[in-house]
Motif scaffolding. Structure first.
Motif, PDB file in Angstrom:
ATOM      1  N   ARG A   7      -6.673  -0.966  -7.955  1.00 51.97           N
ATOM      2  CA  ARG A   7      -6.234   0.404  -8.249  1.00 51.97           C
ATOM      3  C   ARG A   7      -5.973   1.164  -6.959  1.00 51.97           C
ATOM      4  O   ARG A   7      -6.756   1.102  -6.024  1.00 51.97           O
ATOM      5  N   HIS A   8      -4.862   1.881  -6.947  1.00 55.09           N
ATOM      6  CA  HIS A   8      -4.579   2.834  -5.878  1.00 55.09           C
ATOM      7  C   HIS A   8      -5.022   4.208  -6.370  1.00 55.09           C
ATOM      8  O   HIS A   8      -4.778   4.575  -7.515  1.00 55.09           O
ATOM      9  N   ASP A   9      -5.675   4.976  -5.509  1.00 59.33           N
ATOM     10  CA  ASP A   9      -6.067   6.344  -5.836  1.00 59.33           C
ATOM     11  C   ASP A   9      -5.695   7.266  -4.695  1.00 59.33           C
ATOM     12  O   ASP A   9      -5.896   6.925  -3.529  1.00 59.33           O
ATOM     13  N   GLY A  10      -5.184   8.451  -5.051  1.00 60.29           N
ATOM     14  CA  GLY A  10      -4.849   9.468  -4.066  1.00 60.29           C
ATOM     15  C   GLY A  10      -5.988  10.451  -3.882  1.00 60.29           C
ATOM     16  O   GLY A  10      -7.058  10.326  -4.481  1.00 60.29           O
ATOM     17  N   GLU A  50       0.832  -1.199   0.000  1.00 65.38           N
ATOM     18  CA  GLU A  50       0.000   0.000   0.000  1.00 65.38           C
ATOM     19  C   GLU A  50       0.872   1.257   0.000  1.00 65.38           C
ATOM     20  O   GLU A  50       1.597   1.503   0.953  1.00 65.38           O
ATOM     21  N   THR A  89      -2.985   7.954  -9.427  1.00 61.10           N
ATOM     22  CA  THR A  89      -3.592   6.644  -9.607  1.00 61.10           C
ATOM     23  C   THR A  89      -2.533   5.646 -10.054  1.00 61.10           C
ATOM     24  O   THR A  89      -1.516   6.028 -10.632  1.00 61.10           O
ATOM     25  N   TRP A 107       0.267   7.330  -0.299  1.00 62.42           N
ATOM     26  CA  TRP A 107      -0.666   8.311  -0.854  1.00 62.42           C
ATOM     27  C   TRP A 107      -2.047   7.730  -1.173  1.00 62.42           C
ATOM     28  O   TRP A 107      -2.980   8.467  -1.484  1.00 62.42           O
ATOM     29  N   CYS A 108      -2.206   6.424  -1.104  1.00 62.41           N
ATOM     30  CA  CYS A 108      -3.485   5.792  -1.453  1.00 62.41           C
ATOM     31  C   CYS A 108      -4.510   6.012  -0.346  1.00 62.41           C
ATOM     32  O   CYS A 108      -4.228   5.777   0.829  1.00 62.41           O
ATOM     33  N   HIS A 162      -9.462  -1.245  -0.284  1.00 60.91           N
ATOM     34  CA  HIS A 162      -9.376  -2.279  -1.311  1.00 60.91           C
ATOM     35  C   HIS A 162     -10.236  -3.456  -0.881  1.00 60.91           C
ATOM     36  O   HIS A 162      -9.866  -4.204   0.021  1.00 60.91           O
TER      37      HIS A 162
END
Length: 117
Positions: free
Chosen positions: A31-34, A13, A57, A16-17, A21
């Motif tokens: 997908r990681h999103d900030g 992880e 992202t 910034w995410c 999940h």
């Protein structure tokens, strides 16, 4: 996390995410999103409207496309990904439009509102 197609997946992880999940996704869809950043403006009849929403992202298990961290920007209802150079080009285009498109239109509108044809 438990995926539909690869079973248990260990996910590193990034700091910034900001998304949770959930289990049950395909591994390539993880997908990681900030944090989202958006411009906003008051629009008559609508109130405050956000536009050019953007955030970091990453699809760390992408099967097609990049696994690199990108910035995704909502433009005309679509989400487009940019690397650092592309994001610089976008910012330059927005700046040029403001300086050479919107501000001259504003000056012309002010002149018309003042009765100058």
């Amino acid at each position: 996390m438990q995926t539909l197609d690869h079973g248990e997946v260990v996910l590193d992880e990034p700091s910034w995410c900001v998304v949770e999940h959930a289990d049950g996704n395909h591994r390539s869809g993880i997908r990681h999103d900030g944090v989202e950043h958006a411009a906003s403006v008051d629009v008559a009849g609508l109130g405050r409207v956000e536009f050019l929403k953007a955030n970091l992202t990453q699809f760390p298990f992408a099967e097609h496309g990049s696994r690199d961290v990108r910035v995704v920007v909502e433009i005309d209802g679509e989400h487009s990904e940019f690397d650092a150079a592309g994001l610089g080009d976008l910012a330059a285009s927005i700046t040029a439009h403001a300086l050479y498109g919107l501000l001259p239109l504003r000056a012309r509108l002010q002149a018309l509102e003042g009765g100058v044809q």
